[in-house]
Structures are given as structure tokens and as C-alpha cells.
Design a protein around this motif. Structure first.
Motif, short mmCIF file in Angstrom:
data_model
loop_
_atom_site.label_atom_id
_atom_site.label_comp_id
_atom_site.label_asym_id
_atom_site.label_seq_id
_atom_site.Cartn_x
_atom_site.Cartn_y
_atom_site.Cartn_z
N SER A 29 0.82 -1.21 0.00
CA SER A 29 0.00 0.00 0.00
C SER A 29 0.86 1.26 0.00
CB SER A 29 -0.96 -0.01 1.19
OG SER A 29 -0.25 0.13 2.39
N ALA A 30 2.01 1.22 0.64
CA ALA A 30 2.89 2.39 0.65
C ALA A 30 3.48 2.66 -0.73
CB ALA A 30 4.02 2.19 1.67
N LEU A 31 3.84 1.61 -1.43
CA LEU A 31 4.46 1.79 -2.74
C LEU A 31 3.45 2.21 -3.81
CD1 LEU A 31 6.95 -1.19 -2.73
CD2 LEU A 31 7.49 1.25 -2.57
N ARG A 32 2.16 2.13 -3.51
CA ARG A 32 1.13 2.56 -4.47
C ARG A 32 0.70 4.01 -4.27
NH1 ARG A 32 -2.72 -2.78 -4.34
NH2 ARG A 32 -1.34 -4.08 -5.60
N GLN A 33 1.26 4.69 -3.29
CA GLN A 33 0.85 6.07 -3.02
C GLN A 33 1.43 7.03 -4.06
OE1 GLN A 33 1.68 7.09 0.99
NE2 GLN A 33 -0.07 5.93 1.76
N GLU A 34 0.76 8.17 -4.17
CA GLU A 34 1.14 9.13 -5.21
C GLU A 34 2.52 9.73 -4.98
OE1 GLU A 34 -1.67 12.02 -6.41
OE2 GLU A 34 -3.35 10.64 -6.23
N HIS A 35 2.86 10.01 -3.73
CA HIS A 35 4.16 10.64 -3.51
C HIS A 35 5.31 9.68 -3.84
CE1 HIS A 35 3.74 8.66 0.43
NE2 HIS A 35 5.05 8.76 0.54
N ILE A 36 5.07 8.37 -3.76
CA ILE A 36 6.08 7.39 -4.14
C ILE A 36 6.26 7.40 -5.67
CG2 ILE A 36 6.67 4.94 -4.15
CD1 ILE A 36 6.92 6.21 -1.40
N THR A 38 5.72 9.97 -7.51
CA THR A 38 6.41 11.23 -7.79
C THR A 38 7.91 11.08 -7.56
OG1 THR A 38 4.44 12.45 -7.11
CG2 THR A 38 6.50 13.68 -7.22
N LEU A 39 8.28 10.40 -6.50
CA LEU A 39 9.70 10.17 -6.23
C LEU A 39 10.34 9.34 -7.34
CD1 LEU A 39 9.57 9.52 -2.38
CD2 LEU A 39 10.63 11.46 -3.53
N HIS A 40 9.61 8.33 -7.85
CA HIS A 40 10.10 7.54 -8.98
C HIS A 40 10.32 8.45 -10.19
CE1 HIS A 40 10.21 3.36 -7.84
NE2 HIS A 40 9.03 3.48 -7.24
N ALA A 41 9.36 9.33 -10.46
CA ALA A 41 9.44 10.22 -11.62
C ALA A 41 10.59 11.21 -11.48
CB ALA A 41 8.13 10.97 -11.80
N LEU A 42 10.91 11.61 -10.25
CA LEU A 42 12.01 12.54 -10.03
C LEU A 42 13.37 11.86 -10.10
CD1 LEU A 42 10.53 14.70 -7.14
CD2 LEU A 42 10.89 15.38 -9.52
N GLY A 43 13.38 10.54 -10.19
CA GLY A 43 14.65 9.82 -10.32
C GLY A 43 15.29 9.43 -9.01
N THR A 44 14.53 9.38 -7.94
CA THR A 44 15.06 8.94 -6.65
C THR A 44 15.43 7.47 -6.75
OG1 THR A 44 13.56 10.50 -5.58
CG2 THR A 44 14.56 8.83 -4.18
#
Length: 137
Positions: A29-36, A38-44
Motif C-alpha cells: 500500500s505504501a508503494l502505491r501512493q502518489e508521492h512514491i 512522484t519520487l520515482h518520476a524525479l529519479g530517486t
């Protein structure tokens, strides 16, 4: 040390399954959240997302289950002590009940109660440290 292997495995096997299931559900459930996302999209880096951001979100339910499991294991140890003839709080309670020793029974109950209360207090403090929403409530 070898005589403790079977009692420890007996106590730990059910608690381990519940903790693993709770951890998996929380991480999914944590990995499905929007801020996660966003972090993927930012290249974290993925390790940072998993271990810093998602694990902190998934940690609160796991800590709650750990506290409940500790209390359940504490109660279950009484039965395990009787099954494996180990000395401990369960054997002391059983002997006190068998001998009609009321002060000893009261002592065992007080010790068990103090352990449960302290466990709940520590659990609440850890949950308050992990979850900012709990701090403000």
C-alpha cells in the motif's frame, strides 16, 4: 541452549507469519501512493524510496502488530513452559494455584499486568515517533 530451540520455534512461528503478512501489506500500500510515484518520476533511487519513504509509512502497522504479538507470546509462554517443563512465570503460577497460595498468584498477575502496561506504553511512544498524525491526536 539446545533445549530451548523447540520452545522458541513453537512460540515464534505463528507470530512471524502475522508480522510478515502485515509488513507485506503495508509495503504494497505504501508503494502505491502518489508521492512514491512522484519520487520515482524525479529519479530517486529505488533503495531510497523503499527503505526511507515507504518503510516509514508501512512501519506503524508493523510496530502495532509487534507489540500485540509480544503480549500474545508472553501469554503463550505460560503454556509452552508447561508443555516443555521449563521453569518460569507459568510454572510459578501453576504451582501457586495448585498450592492455593493467593499472594503468589497475585504476584504473578501483577508482574504480567506490569509487563503488558509497559509494553503498551512503549508501543504508543514508538507509534507517536513514527506517525506524525498520532502526535497531534
Amino acid at each position: 541452549m539446545q533445549s530451548l530451540a523447540l520452545p522458541v520455534v513453537t512460540l515464534a512461528i505463528t507470530g512471524t507469519a502475522i508480522i510478515a503478512r502485515t509488513t507485506r501489506t503495508g509495503m504494497v500500500s505504501a508503494l502505491r501512493q502518489e508521492h512514491i510515484r512522484t519520487l520515482h518520476a524525479l529519479g530517486t533511487p529505488p533503495w531510497r524510496i523503499r527503505y526511507v519513504h515507504a518503510l516509514r509509512f508501512a512501519g506503524a502497522p508493523v510496530v502495532s502488530v509487534l507489540g500485540i504479538q509480544f503480549i500474545a507470546l508472553f501469554g503463550g509462554s505460560v503454556v509452552i513452559e508447561q508443555l516443555f517443563a521449563l521453569p518460569g512465570l507459568g510454572q510459578a503460577a501453576s504451582n501457586a494455584i495448585g498450592n492455593n497460595d493467593l499472594p503468589a498468584v497475585q504476584g504473578v498477575v501483577i508482574i504480567a499486568t506490569v509487563v503488558v502496561v509497559i509494553t503498551n506504553l512503549v508501543l504508543d511512544l514508538v507509534l507517536a515517533a513514527l506517525d506524525p498524525k498520532v502526535r497531534t491526536a
